[in-house]
Write an enzyme that holds these catalytic residues in place. Structure first.
Site, PDB file in Angstrom:
ATOM      1  N   LYS A  13       0.879  -1.088   0.021  1.00  0.00           N
ATOM      2  CA  LYS A  13       0.201  -0.073   0.075  1.00  0.00           C
ATOM      3  C   LYS A  13       0.749   1.355   0.073  1.00  0.00           C
ATOM      4  CE  LYS A  13      -2.419  -0.634   3.989  1.00  0.00           C
ATOM      5  NZ  LYS A  13      -1.607  -1.935   4.276  1.00  0.00           N
ATOM      6  N   ARG A  88      -9.401   1.439   8.690  1.00  0.00           N
ATOM      7  CA  ARG A  88      -9.114   0.079   9.188  1.00  0.00           C
ATOM      8  C   ARG A  88     -10.186  -0.826  10.049  1.00  0.00           C
ATOM      9  NH1 ARG A  88      -3.005   1.214   8.831  1.00  0.00           N
ATOM     10  NH2 ARG A  88      -1.965  -0.668   9.230  1.00  0.00           N
ATOM     11  N   ARG A 122      12.081  -6.004   5.195  1.00  0.00           N
ATOM     12  CA  ARG A 122      11.482  -4.578   4.792  1.00  0.00           C
ATOM     13  C   ARG A 122      12.544  -3.498   5.676  1.00  0.00           C
ATOM     14  NH1 ARG A 122       5.574  -2.008   4.841  1.00  0.00           N
ATOM     15  NH2 ARG A 122       5.685  -2.274   7.183  1.00  0.00           N
ATOM     16  N   ARG A 154      11.246  -1.136  10.858  1.00  0.00           N
ATOM     17  CA  ARG A 154      10.389  -0.625  11.635  1.00  0.00           C
ATOM     18  C   ARG A 154      10.181  -1.630  12.898  1.00  0.00           C
ATOM     19  NH1 ARG A 154       4.886   0.623   8.425  1.00  0.00           N
ATOM     20  NH2 ARG A 154       3.977  -0.114   9.956  1.00  0.00           N
ATOM     21  N   ARG A 165      -0.312  -8.106  13.627  1.00  0.00           N
ATOM     22  CA  ARG A 165      -0.871  -7.311  12.784  1.00  0.00           C
ATOM     23  C   ARG A 165      -1.495  -7.784  11.633  1.00  0.00           C
ATOM     24  NH1 ARG A 165       4.051  -4.446  10.803  1.00  0.00           N
ATOM     25  NH2 ARG A 165       2.929  -3.257   9.297  1.00  0.00           N
TER      26      ARG A 165
HETATM   27  P1  AMP Z   1       0.804   1.109   8.734  1.00  0.00           P
HETATM   28  O1  AMP Z   1       1.924   2.181   8.716  1.00  0.00           O
HETATM   29  O2  AMP Z   1      -0.410   1.525   8.182  1.00  0.00           O
HETATM   30  O3  AMP Z   1       1.373  -0.007   8.816  1.00  0.00           O
HETATM   31  O4  AMP Z   1       0.290   1.542  10.412  1.00  0.00           O
HETATM   32  C1  AMP Z   1       1.070   1.202  11.446  1.00  0.00           C
HETATM   33  C2  AMP Z   1       0.544   1.136  12.854  1.00  0.00           C
HETATM   34  O5  AMP Z   1      -0.160   2.231  13.021  1.00  0.00           O
HETATM   35  C3  AMP Z   1      -0.802   0.097  12.633  1.00  0.00           C
HETATM   36  O6  AMP Z   1      -0.409  -1.175  13.059  1.00  0.00           O
HETATM   37  C4  AMP Z   1      -1.523   0.756  13.735  1.00  0.00           C
HETATM   38  O7  AMP Z   1      -1.025   0.527  14.978  1.00  0.00           O
HETATM   39  C5  AMP Z   1      -1.373   2.228  13.673  1.00  0.00           C
HETATM   40  N1  AMP Z   1      -2.310   2.483  12.722  1.00  0.00           N
HETATM   41  C6  AMP Z   1      -2.104   3.231  11.278  1.00  0.00           C
HETATM   42  N2  AMP Z   1      -3.335   3.576  10.574  1.00  0.00           N
HETATM   43  C7  AMP Z   1      -4.371   3.006  11.584  1.00  0.00           C
HETATM   44  C8  AMP Z   1      -5.869   3.061  11.394  1.00  0.00           C
HETATM   45  N3  AMP Z   1      -6.532   3.300  10.449  1.00  0.00           N
HETATM   46  N4  AMP Z   1      -6.438   2.710  12.668  1.00  0.00           N
HETATM   47  C9  AMP Z   1      -5.922   2.263  13.805  1.00  0.00           C
HETATM   48  N5  AMP Z   1      -4.501   2.322  13.676  1.00  0.00           N
HETATM   49  C10 AMP Z   1      -3.850   2.566  12.840  1.00  0.00           C
END
Ligand code: AMP
Length: 215
Positions: A13, A88, A122, A154, A165
Site C-alpha cells: 500500500k 481499518r 523490509r 520498523r 498485525r
Molecule cells: P501502517 O504504517 O499503515 O502499517 O500502520 C502502522 C500502525 O499504525 C498500525 O499497526 C496501527 O497501530 C497504527 N494505525 C495506522 N493506521 C491506523 C488506523 N487507520 N486505525 C488504527 N490504527 C492505525
C-alpha cells in the site's frame, strides 16, 4: 479523485500510494506515518499511541479519525487524496463516508506467505516512510532514495508483531471489503507481482473507474 488503498500489512500500500500520488498529483496520506511522526516528535499523542503500535494493535478509532480529519482539512486535499492504511475498521469507514465522497477502494491482494517474507526483509525510511526490500532496493544501500535519511527496520515489523498485525487485519479490516463491495466501490487488484506491474494494474483500474460500463 478520492481513493482508498486497502490491503494487509506488507501488501505494498505505502509503495503504491507514493507512486500513485506522484502520477496522479494527489497527496498520499498514511495514518501510520502520521502516528510515527507524532512518536518521533515525542508529542503527547505520539506517546499515547507508541505502545499500541509497538504491539501491532490498532489505535482507537476516535484518535485515528481525529488525526485523519485534521489532515484532510489541509488545502492540498482539496483536489483529492489517496488514503493508505485508513480506514481499518467499520466505524472509521463510516466516519470517512461523512467526510468525503470516495471514488474507489482499491484492495491489494497477496498471499500470507508473501507478506511474511516481504515484511521480514523490509527497510523503512523513518523520515518519509518510504519502504524498500530485496525486490525494490534503494539506489544507495541503506539510504532513502527520496530524502537520503538512513533506513531502519520498523519496530512493528518483527515476526511476532507482524503475526499480530495480520490477525488484526483479518479480524478488523477484512470486513471493510464487504462494506465497500456493497457500496460498489471495491476494486480488487492482484498485488503479488513486481511493484511496477502492480502500479500498471492500479492505473488501469483507476482509468476504468468512470467508464459507463462499470456495474
Ligand atoms: P501502517 O504504517 O499503515 O502499517 O500502520 C502502522 C500502525 O499504525 C498500525 O499497526 C496501527 O497501530 C497504527 N494505525 C495506522 N493506521 C491506523 C488506523 N487507520 N486505525 C488504527 N490504527 C492505525
Amino acid at each position: 479523485m478520492n481513493l482508498i488503498l486497502l490491503g494487509a500489512p506488507g501488501s505494498g500500500k505505502g509503495t503504491q500510494a507514493a507512486v500513485l500520488a506522484e502520477r496522479l498529483g494527489l497527496p498520499a496520506i498514511s495514518t501510520g506515518a502520521l502516528f510515527r511522526a507524532e512518536m518521533a516528535a515525542r508529542s503527547p499523542l505520539g506517546e499515547e499511541v507508541r505502545p499500541i503500535m509497538e504491539a501491532g494493535h490498532l489505535v482507537p478509532d476516535d484518535l485515528t479519525i481525529r488525526i485523519l480529519r485534521a489532515r484532510l482539512s489541509q488545502p492540498d486535499c482539496r483536489t483529492g487524496f489517496i488514503l493508505d492504511g485508513f480506514p481499518r475498521t467499520l466505524p472509521q469507514a463510516q466516519a470517512l463516508a461523512k467526510l468525503a465522497r470516495i471514488d474507489a477502494a482499491l484492495s491489494l491482494t497477496i498471499p500470507d506467505e508473501a507478506i511474511v517474507s516481504r515484511l521480514s526483509g523490509r527497510l523503512t525510511c523513518p523520515s518519509c516512510s518510504a519502504a524498500y526490500s530485496a525486490a525494490s532496493p534503494p539506489k544507495r544501500s541503506g539510504f532513502c532514495d527520496r530524502c537520503n535519511t538512513m533506513l531502519s527496520r520498523r519496530s512493528d515489523d518483527s515476526p511476532a508483531v507482524v503475526k499480530e498485525r495480520l490477525a488484526v487485519y483479518q479480524r478488523q479490516t477484512m470486513p471493510l471489503l464487504s462494506f465497500y463491495h456493497q457500496h460498489r466501490l471495491l476494486v480488487r487488484i492482484d498485488a503479488d507481482a513486481a511493484p511496477a506491474e502492480v502500479t500498471a494494474r492500479l492505473l488501469a483500474a483507476i482509468a476504468n473507474l468512470h467508464k459507463p460500463s462499470r456495474p
